[in-house]
Design a protein around this motif. Structure first.
Motif, mmCIF file in Angstrom:
data_model
loop_
_atom_site.group_PDB
_atom_site.id
_atom_site.type_symbol
_atom_site.label_atom_id
_atom_site.label_comp_id
_atom_site.label_asym_id
_atom_site.label_seq_id
_atom_site.Cartn_x
_atom_site.Cartn_y
_atom_site.Cartn_z
ATOM 1 N N ARG A 1 0.841 -1.202 0.000
ATOM 2 C CA ARG A 1 0.000 0.000 0.000
ATOM 3 C C ARG A 1 0.879 1.256 0.000
ATOM 4 N NH1 ARG A 1 -5.428 0.467 1.015
ATOM 5 N NH2 ARG A 1 -5.535 -1.711 1.619
ATOM 6 N N GLU B 1 1.066 4.172 -2.886
ATOM 7 C CA GLU B 1 0.825 5.577 -2.537
ATOM 8 C C GLU B 1 2.024 6.439 -2.932
ATOM 9 O OE1 GLU B 1 -0.219 5.473 1.606
ATOM 10 O OE2 GLU B 1 -2.241 4.715 1.176
ATOM 11 N N GLY C 1 1.915 7.409 -6.389
ATOM 12 C CA GLY C 1 0.804 8.267 -6.761
ATOM 13 C C GLY C 1 -0.522 7.554 -6.901
ATOM 14 N N TYR C 2 -0.566 6.272 -6.655
ATOM 15 C CA TYR C 2 -1.791 5.489 -6.748
ATOM 16 C C TYR C 2 -2.591 5.689 -5.466
ATOM 17 C CZ TYR C 2 -4.772 1.364 -7.471
ATOM 18 O OH TYR C 2 -5.834 0.520 -7.631
ATOM 19 N N ASN C 3 -3.856 6.030 -5.592
ATOM 20 C CA ASN C 3 -4.709 6.251 -4.423
ATOM 21 C C ASN C 3 -5.198 4.901 -3.896
ATOM 22 O OD1 ASN C 3 -6.484 7.078 -2.473
ATOM 23 N ND2 ASN C 3 -7.825 8.212 -3.859
ATOM 24 N N THR C 4 -4.781 4.558 -2.678
ATOM 25 C CA THR C 4 -5.153 3.261 -2.108
ATOM 26 C C THR C 4 -6.313 3.354 -1.120
ATOM 27 O OG1 THR C 4 -3.557 3.432 -0.309
ATOM 28 C CG2 THR C 4 -2.801 2.398 -2.352
ATOM 29 N N ALA C 5 -6.838 4.554 -0.905
ATOM 30 C CA ALA C 5 -7.959 4.696 0.021
ATOM 31 C C ALA C 5 -9.135 3.869 -0.493
ATOM 32 C CB ALA C 5 -8.355 6.159 0.159
ATOM 33 N N ASP C 6 -9.724 3.109 0.394
ATOM 34 C CA ASP C 6 -10.881 2.268 0.075
ATOM 35 C C ASP C 6 -10.601 1.276 -1.067
ATOM 36 O OD1 ASP C 6 -12.436 3.555 2.025
ATOM 37 O OD2 ASP C 6 -12.902 5.177 0.620
ATOM 38 N N THR C 7 -9.355 0.861 -1.196
ATOM 39 C CA THR C 7 -8.973 -0.102 -2.226
ATOM 40 C C THR C 7 -8.808 -1.474 -1.580
ATOM 41 O OG1 THR C 7 -7.789 1.645 -3.408
ATOM 42 C CG2 THR C 7 -7.262 -0.614 -4.008
#
Length: 124
Positions: free
Chosen positions: A37, A41, A44-50
């Motif tokens: 995770r 992040e 730049g990858y959004n991991t929120a709620d993933t």
């Protein structure tokens, strides 16, 4: 090696093997729950709620580990973490496989370290 008889191990050998199994489990948990995770992040990858599966798919795209290998390592960890005396043959098989596959987890950690280094170097 391969281990033929767990009961033939002396106390120090059992302790060492159990410590290695524990550390393998801890490292896999750390990589799976935090480092994957954090790496995404950092890129730049959004991991929120993933979901973890979606994170794992992204990690696979980064050529860090493929999903099948990660699943095999997780299954192996579960087999060796929950050993039962009545399943001694299966436990020995799992321990021998663990000894063979421990280097795979180390390679995943090294790939992550290298990827972090490359990104950091590009940004500076």
């Amino acid at each position: 090696m391969p281990l033929q008889n767990y009961d033939a191990l002396n106390q120090l050998q059992r302790f060492t093997l159990n410590a290695l199994i524990f550390q393998f489990s801890k490292l896999q948990d750390l990589i799976g729950t935090k480092i994957f995770r954090n790496y995404l992040e950092y890129t730049g990858y959004n991991t929120a709620d993933t979901s973890f599966f979606d994170i794992l798919k992204e990690i696979e795209k980064e050529n860090i580990v493929d999903i099948d290998t990660w699943d095999e390592l997780r299954e192996l960890r579960n087999k060796i973490a929950y050993k039962y005396p009545q399943e001694l043959d299966e436990m020995l098989e799992s321990i021998n496989l663990f000894i063979e596959e421990a280097s795979s987890l180390i390679q995943i950690a090294k790939k992550l370290e290298q990827k972090f280094y490359e990104i950091t170097k590009q940004r500076s």
